[in-house]
Design a protein around this motif. Structure first.
Motif, PDB file in Angstrom:
ATOM      1  N   PHE A  43       2.657  60.625 -12.301  1.00 20.22           N
ATOM      2  CA  PHE A  43       2.466  60.232 -13.694  1.00 20.22           C
ATOM      3  C   PHE A  43       3.804  59.698 -14.206  1.00 20.22           C
ATOM      4  N   TRP A  44       3.812  58.438 -14.666  1.00 21.16           N
ATOM      5  CA  TRP A  44       5.037  57.788 -15.117  1.00 21.16           C
ATOM      6  C   TRP A  44       4.966  57.504 -16.614  1.00 21.16           C
ATOM      7  N   ASP A  45       6.016  57.846 -17.335  1.00 16.80           N
ATOM      8  CA  ASP A  45       6.177  57.337 -18.694  1.00 16.80           C
ATOM      9  C   ASP A  45       7.657  57.085 -18.927  1.00 16.80           C
ATOM     10  N   ARG A  46       8.058  56.804 -20.148  1.00 13.00           N
ATOM     11  CA  ARG A  46       9.439  56.405 -20.415  1.00 13.00           C
ATOM     12  C   ARG A  46      10.416  57.577 -20.333  1.00 13.00           C
ATOM     13  N   ALA A  47       9.900  58.796 -20.262  1.00 10.04           N
ATOM     14  CA  ALA A  47      10.785  59.953 -20.164  1.00 10.04           C
ATOM     15  C   ALA A  47      11.074  60.328 -18.718  1.00 10.04           C
ATOM     16  N   GLY A  48      10.139  60.060 -17.804  1.00 12.81           N
ATOM     17  CA  GLY A  48      10.348  60.436 -16.415  1.00 12.81           C
ATOM     18  C   GLY A  48       9.067  60.326 -15.616  1.00 12.81           C
ATOM     19  N   VAL A  49       9.084  60.915 -14.427  1.00 10.06           N
ATOM     20  CA  VAL A  49       7.911  60.888 -13.559  1.00 10.06           C
ATOM     21  C   VAL A  49       7.574  62.325 -13.162  1.00 10.06           C
ATOM     22  N   VAL A  50       6.302  62.698 -13.312  1.00 13.08           N
ATOM     23  CA  VAL A  50       5.802  64.001 -12.890  1.00 13.08           C
ATOM     24  C   VAL A  50       5.071  63.798 -11.569  1.00 13.08           C
ATOM     25  N   VAL A  51       5.436  64.584 -10.561  1.00 11.32           N
ATOM     26  CA  VAL A  51       4.874  64.441  -9.222  1.00 11.32           C
ATOM     27  C   VAL A  51       4.121  65.707  -8.850  1.00 11.32           C
TER      28      VAL A  51
ATOM     29  N   PHE B  75       1.527  46.362 -22.013  1.00  6.99           N
ATOM     30  CA  PHE B  75       1.796  47.262 -23.131  1.00  6.99           C
ATOM     31  C   PHE B  75       1.176  48.605 -22.754  1.00  6.99           C
ATOM     32  N   ARG B  76       1.978  49.514 -22.202  1.00 12.24           N
ATOM     33  CA  ARG B  76       1.457  50.783 -21.726  1.00 12.24           C
ATOM     34  C   ARG B  76       2.303  51.927 -22.251  1.00 12.24           C
ATOM     35  N   THR B  77       1.643  53.083 -22.418  1.00 15.13           N
ATOM     36  CA  THR B  77       2.356  54.303 -22.767  1.00 15.13           C
ATOM     37  C   THR B  77       2.680  55.115 -21.524  1.00 15.13           C
ATOM     38  N   HIS B  78       1.838  54.993 -20.486  1.00 16.68           N
ATOM     39  CA  HIS B  78       2.063  55.690 -19.225  1.00 16.68           C
ATOM     40  C   HIS B  78       1.183  55.057 -18.167  1.00 16.68           C
ATOM     41  N   LEU B  79       1.363  55.480 -16.925  1.00 19.61           N
ATOM     42  CA  LEU B  79       0.486  55.026 -15.844  1.00 19.61           C
ATOM     43  C   LEU B  79       0.496  56.063 -14.718  1.00 19.61           C
ATOM     44  N   PHE B  80      -0.500  55.927 -13.823  1.00 19.68           N
ATOM     45  CA  PHE B  80      -0.597  56.774 -12.638  1.00 19.68           C
ATOM     46  C   PHE B  80      -0.363  55.907 -11.405  1.00 19.68           C
ATOM     47  N   SER B  81       0.150  56.521 -10.342  1.00 16.16           N
ATOM     48  CA  SER B  81       0.220  55.853  -9.044  1.00 16.16           C
ATOM     49  C   SER B  81       0.001  56.896  -7.950  1.00 16.16           C
ATOM     50  N   LEU B  82      -0.242  56.419  -6.723  1.00 15.13           N
ATOM     51  CA  LEU B  82      -0.588  57.293  -5.604  1.00 15.13           C
ATOM     52  C   LEU B  82       0.349  57.077  -4.431  1.00 15.13           C
ATOM     53  N   LEU B  83       0.669  58.164  -3.735  1.00 24.64           N
ATOM     54  CA  LEU B  83       1.358  58.113  -2.453  1.00 24.64           C
ATOM     55  C   LEU B  83       0.462  58.815  -1.444  1.00 24.64           C
ATOM     56  N   LEU B  84       0.000  58.091  -0.419  1.00 28.22           N
ATOM     57  CA  LEU B  84      -0.999  58.613   0.521  1.00 28.22           C
ATOM     58  C   LEU B  84      -0.448  58.609   1.939  1.00 28.22           C
ATOM     59  N   LEU B  85      -0.641  59.734   2.651  1.00 28.71           N
ATOM     60  CA  LEU B  85      -0.041  59.952   3.974  1.00 28.71           C
ATOM     61  C   LEU B  85      -1.103  60.397   4.975  1.00 28.71           C
ATOM     62  N   LYS B  86      -2.119  59.601   5.182  1.00 29.50           N
ATOM     63  CA  LYS B  86      -3.235  59.902   6.094  1.00 29.50           C
ATOM     64  C   LYS B  86      -4.029  61.131   5.659  1.00 29.50           C
ATOM     65  N   GLU B  87      -3.496  62.315   5.879  1.00 31.81           N
ATOM     66  CA  GLU B  87      -4.214  63.540   5.531  1.00 31.81           C
ATOM     67  C   GLU B  87      -3.773  64.114   4.195  1.00 31.81           C
TER      68      GLU B  87
ATOM     69  N   ARG C  30      -5.898  56.412 -19.957  1.00 33.74           N
ATOM     70  CA  ARG C  30      -5.366  55.758 -18.760  1.00 33.74           C
ATOM     71  C   ARG C  30      -4.002  55.118 -19.006  1.00 33.74           C
ATOM     72  N   GLY C  31      -3.514  55.200 -20.247  1.00 32.27           N
ATOM     73  CA  GLY C  31      -2.153  54.754 -20.512  1.00 32.27           C
ATOM     74  C   GLY C  31      -2.019  53.425 -21.203  1.00 32.27           C
ATOM     75  N   HIS C  32      -3.121  52.851 -21.670  1.00 33.15           N
ATOM     76  CA  HIS C  32      -3.034  51.571 -22.370  1.00 33.15           C
ATOM     77  C   HIS C  32      -2.627  51.789 -23.825  1.00 33.15           C
ATOM     78  N   ASP C  33      -1.791  50.912 -24.336  1.00 33.57           N
ATOM     79  CA  ASP C  33      -1.399  50.952 -25.742  1.00 33.57           C
ATOM     80  C   ASP C  33      -2.547  50.345 -26.553  1.00 33.57           C
ATOM     81  N   ILE C  34      -3.298  51.186 -27.240  1.00 33.69           N
ATOM     82  CA  ILE C  34      -4.502  50.708 -27.934  1.00 33.69           C
ATOM     83  C   ILE C  34      -4.182  49.991 -29.237  1.00 33.69           C
TER      84      ILE C  34
END
Length: 616
Positions: free
Chosen positions: A187-195, A169-181, A221-225
């Motif tokens: 940022f993901w929610d039901r409307a889209g993703v901000v990069v 049950f989340r309103t949003h979440l974060f994720s990471l894309l890592l490329l060595k350097e 942090r995106g939890h549905d309280i």
């Protein structure tokens, strides 16, 4: 590192939903606005950067993990990073979810349960695997360009984010894309993703992001309280309310200061990630359950993200009740929270409905199936004639079997009044379950023309839903391969709908003769909208005027719901319906391609007239 070929088409889920690139500092201040006065921040940054720089010489992704995990211990000790690249989590829609690194709250020992995950990270060795890179750093909605580079990366991170949101049950979440350097935060929610922009991992706000995550509230942090775990006493009550539950968890949902207990399955959502993500739960009022030794009546909680510009579904139900429309539900409580971090303003919306229905595919007899359709059609007719409302999404999921085994027409969130039903340029702008949309809506629109869904389109949708259920869950005359072809042609695709409507379902796929005759009767009327005006040259044995009269008669039926309701009533009066022929799913497991075989022998006007054994 892990990739699944079935992830490939997930990149299309993000089309028109990518926003960015956003400067890292602006991103962190927008989504985690409370700066932390961490002591010794300069010393922390020294240790943090030192571990991250150890990733630069690495030639394999797996060699990078240990250095990154050590860096996280410095700035984010409340959420330890764990290597999940080999273990992963359970499959989501057939796809194994195996992010390289997953963050878990401190103290959590089970690192195989995706519901415990706070954030995921994906690692790549090559800069060319950065799915968002192009020369001018503009990638909003540019899926076609993204396909040319890093498409595997994009499909992975979309699949992982979709599964992550579907498990909690989340309103949003974060994720990471890592490329060595370098890296990006998403940022993901039901409307889209901000990069974010692509930044150096030594950027001061990369460390700042983790420091703020470490101190952020669950809501930040995106939890549905409004969803919480049960106390020990509440858990005992919950187990009594759901004695046969196969779910590992029960949770408490708070709506309008009232708590409800319900099950928490592993997967609650599905593709696509963006949009309403409508979920449904059978629940019990917690207070009534505590106060009474008896089991209170269950309710149904509908959880969705609605576009703010649309009419609220509870107001539609209120209007339907005022007009005394049958089989519509009663709203007990509502909850609404606006979220406008993206271009589309969404509202997290919950309804507590008093009636709990069963799936249309749980009918106990084919006569009951026909009765359920009859009831849903009565509700549809009353809504249209008494309240001037079109349902907007006639589908297999929105016709339910009520506790009294009668039909319910539910989910009015896409409904429109006559005045709101505006023309559109093509079918892509029409909302609803497209597998059941009228065939007319998929036909080419003349240049400068428009489409408007009307009553007859929705009545045709009822016919498509009936055929979808009957062919899948009642005895049929064909094997799995040809059945699969039937569904692929008429529901996964739409090219076959006009054929079976105008051919009177000449394939005779249903073994139940009454159900087959009912289907033929319905198609003979609906199909007339796709037939050419009778030509005198095509008919010789039968007087031409009879053909014309029959054609005009069938056309005249399309102006109201009475003809289709009357047809169902006529068949319900028949006494030779089978007893106990409950739903039983037919297999479609056949590797052979039968779609090249002839399915329907097209009939001309004379043949259709001659086949009409039943008065309409």
């Amino acid at each position: 590192m892990y990739r699944d070929r079935r992830m490939g088409d997930m990149i299309y889920d993000v089309q028109d939903h990518i926003v960015g690139p956003m400067p890292l500092k602006e991103f962190v201040n927008l989504f985690l606005p409370l700066e932390q006065n961490e002591s010794h921040k300069e010393f922390l940054k020294f240790k943090f950067d030192r571990e991250l720089l150890k990733m630069v010489p690495c030639t394999k992704e797996t060699d990078m993990y240990c250095h990154f995990i050590e860096a996280m211990k410095v700035v984010c000790p409340e959420f330890p990073a764990v290597d999940t690249s080999s273990t992963g989590f359970s499959s989501f829609e057939g796809i194994r979810i195996k992010p390289d690194i997953s963050y878990f709250p401190k103290g959590i020992r089970d690192h195989t349960d995706i519901t415990n995950v706070e954030m995921m990270a994906e690692f790549k060795i090559l800069d060319s695997d950065d799915t968002f890179t192009n020369p001018d750093e503009r990638f909003e909605s540019n899926v076609e360009e993204l396909l040319e580079q890093g498409s595997a990366t994009l499909s992975q991170i979309v699949a992982y984010a979709t599964a992550h949101m579907a498990s909690r049950f989340r309103t949003h979440l974060f994720s990471l894309l890592l490329l060595k350097e370098h890296g990006r935060i998403l940022f993901w929610d039901r409307a889209g993703v901000v990069v974010t922009e692509r930044f150096l991992l030594t950027h001061e706000y990369f460390m700042e992001f983790f420091i703020r995550c470490n101190h952020a509230t669950k809501q930040q942090r995106g939890h549905d309280i409004t969803v919480n775990s049960l106390s020990h006493a509440e858990t005992l009550i919950g187990k009594a309310l759901f004695p046969k539950s196969k779910c590992a968890k029960l949770v408490k949902i708070s709506i309008d200061s009232k708590d409800y207990v319900t099950e928490h399955p592993t997967w609650m959502g599905s593709r696509p990630l963006f949009g309403p993500d409508t979920r449904g739960f059978v629940a019990y009022p917690m207070l009534e359950s505590l106060a009474s030794g008896d089991k209170p009546p269950p309710v149904f909680i509908k959880d969705t993200w609605r576009i703010l510009s649309r009419r609220r579904e509870d107001l539609v139900y209120s209007e339907l009740h005022q007009k005394q429309v049958p089989s519509s539900d009663r709203v007990q409580e509502i909850m609404a929270t606006k979220k406008d971090t993206q271009a589309i303003i969404l509202q997290h919306f919950r309804l507590v409905l008093s009636e709990v229905g069963s799936s249309l595919t749980t009918f106990r007899s084919t006569k009951e199936l026909v009765l359920v359709f009859h009831d849903a059609l009565q509700a549809h007719k009353a809504a249209y004639e008494e309240a001037s409302i079109l349902h907007g999404d006639i589908s297999a999921g929105n016709i339910l079997i009520g506790p009294d085994r009668r039909g319910l027409l539910v989910d009015w969130d896409l409904s429109k009044s006559h005045g709101e039903n505006q023309p559109v340029s093509d079918v892509t702008e029409i909302q609803g379950t497209w597998q059941f949309l009228a065939a007319r809506l998929f036909q080419p629109v003349p240049k400068g023309g428009s489409l408007t869904r009307d009553l007859t389109d929705e009545l045709e949708s009822f016919v498509h839903v009936l055929m979808w259920v009957a062919c899948r869950y009642t005895p049929i005359t064909c094997g799995p391969g040809r059945l699969r072809c039937f569904y692929r042609t008429n529901y996964d695709g739409n090219e076959g709908k006009i054929d079976y409507l105008t051919g009177g379902i000449a394939l005779s796929i249903l073994q139940n003769s009454l159900l087959q005759d009912l289907s033929v009767s319905l198609c003979q009327v609906v199909g007339v909208r796709y037939q050419a005006t009778p030509n005198e040259l095509d008919v010789r044995p039968v007087p031409f005027h009879l053909i014309v009269e029959d054609y005009k008669k069938r056309l005249s039926f399309l102006g109201s719901s009475q003809w289709i309701i009357g047809t169902f009533e006529k068949f319900l009066e028949k006494t030779d319906w089978p007893v106990g022929d409950a739903a039983k799913e037919n297999s479609m497991d056949d590797l052979e391609d039968h779609c090249q075989e002839p399915w329907i022998k097209k009939k001309n006007a004379l043949e259709i007239w001659g086949d009409r054994k039943h008065d309409i």
